[in-house]
Design an enzyme around this catalytic site. Structure first.
Site, PDB file in Angstrom:
ATOM      1  N   GLU A  50     -19.250  36.195 -64.539  1.00  0.00           N
ATOM      2  CA  GLU A  50     -20.539  35.636 -64.957  1.00  0.00           C
ATOM      3  C   GLU A  50     -20.545  34.124 -64.838  1.00  0.00           C
ATOM      4  O   GLU A  50     -19.529  33.459 -65.072  1.00  0.00           O
ATOM      5  CB  GLU A  50     -20.891  35.995 -66.412  1.00  0.00           C
ATOM      6  CG  GLU A  50     -21.744  37.239 -66.568  1.00  0.00           C
ATOM      7  CD  GLU A  50     -20.924  38.494 -66.553  1.00  0.00           C
ATOM      8  OE1 GLU A  50     -21.503  39.586 -66.358  1.00  0.00           O
ATOM      9  OE2 GLU A  50     -19.699  38.396 -66.717  1.00  0.00           O
ATOM     10  N   THR A  51     -21.720  33.615 -64.470  1.00  0.00           N
ATOM     11  CA  THR A  51     -22.044  32.200 -64.599  1.00  0.00           C
ATOM     12  C   THR A  51     -23.195  32.098 -65.584  1.00  0.00           C
ATOM     13  O   THR A  51     -24.201  32.798 -65.456  1.00  0.00           O
ATOM     14  CB  THR A  51     -22.446  31.579 -63.253  1.00  0.00           C
ATOM     15  OG1 THR A  51     -21.326  31.619 -62.355  1.00  0.00           O
ATOM     16  CG2 THR A  51     -22.881  30.134 -63.424  1.00  0.00           C
TER      17      THR A  51
END
Length: 239
Positions: A50-51
């Site tokens: 995830e970002t």
């Protein structure tokens, strides 16, 4: 496009003496939202599970999460990482921060050098073990549960979880994008692994959202409110 600092942090590590454990997340602190396609491209370039993208909106912060492939409605480790960035890299003065998200408000509190978060509890229901799930995992669980976005395959032992060698294409073809495998732990209350190839993450190192599903199940099964868990990915992590 403005220059955007990106912080990479490991959440849910096995401890200060275990570098490179836990789940790495990228955090982008923004002044205003970028185009969705740009954020998705940044997440793909970062190539982490995830970002997180965060915009301060006064006393609270808006927060969104992207895998390399899609936007997701909830991500625990990237929320914890974003909280650290807010506490340590902005002028935020309080020892708590509330994020407005697609899963509702999420609050992270700082006490010394530790962060804690009130995660939502996500319900699952007993479900017959689907044949495609058995084929995808290459193993037969003793029971199965199904939630809104996940299957939970329950096994007898930690060794069963360690020994899984799943077919990711088969998992991606299931009618739920997430697959959680879990069993009682030897040195902790329960262990798990999490697979989400349909989201662009074959196996996630340590998954906060999966523990939103697992904590209610194991709390009811073990009849206890405080639990210690280990995710048995290659990096490993503790929740």
């Amino acid at each position: 496009m403005p220059v955007i600092p990106v912080y990479q942090l490991d959440a849910f590590t096995l401890g200060p003496d275990c570098p490179f454990s836990g789940n790495p997340a990228a955090v982008c602190l923004l002044d205003s939202w970028l185009d969705d396609g740009v954020m998705q491209a940044i997440a793909a370039a970062n190539n982490l599970s995830e970002t997180a993208f965060c915009v301060a909106t006064g006393p609270t912060h808006d927060l969104r999460w992207f895998t390399p492939r899609i936007e997701v409605p909830l991500c625990g480790h990237a929320t914890m990482a974003t909280a650290w960035a807010v506490f340590e890299r902005t002028a935020h003065e309080s020892d708590s921060v509330t994020f407005q998200t697609k899963s509702g408000p999420l609050t992270v509190t700082r006490s010394g050098d530790r962060l804690s978060m009130d995660f939502p509890a996500l319900a699952t229901r007993p479900h017959a073990v689907p044949d495609p799930l058995v084929k995808a995992l290459g193993a037969i669980p003793v029971s199965c549960r199904r939630g809104d976005t996940d299957y939970v395959a329950i096994f007898d032992s930690e060794d069963d979880i360690r020994g899984l060698n799943p077919d990711f294409a088969g998992i991606a073809a299931l009618d739920r994008p997430g697959m959680i495998a879990t069993a009682p732990g030897r040195a902790c209350d329960f262990v798990s692994r999490y697979f989400a190839p349909a989201k662009g993450v074959d196996e996630d190192p340590v998954t906060g959202r999966a523990h939103c599903v697992l904590a209610p199940y194991w709390s009811a099964r073990l009849k206890r409110q405080k639990l210690d868990a280990t995710q048995l990915s290659a990096r490993g992590g503790a929740v």
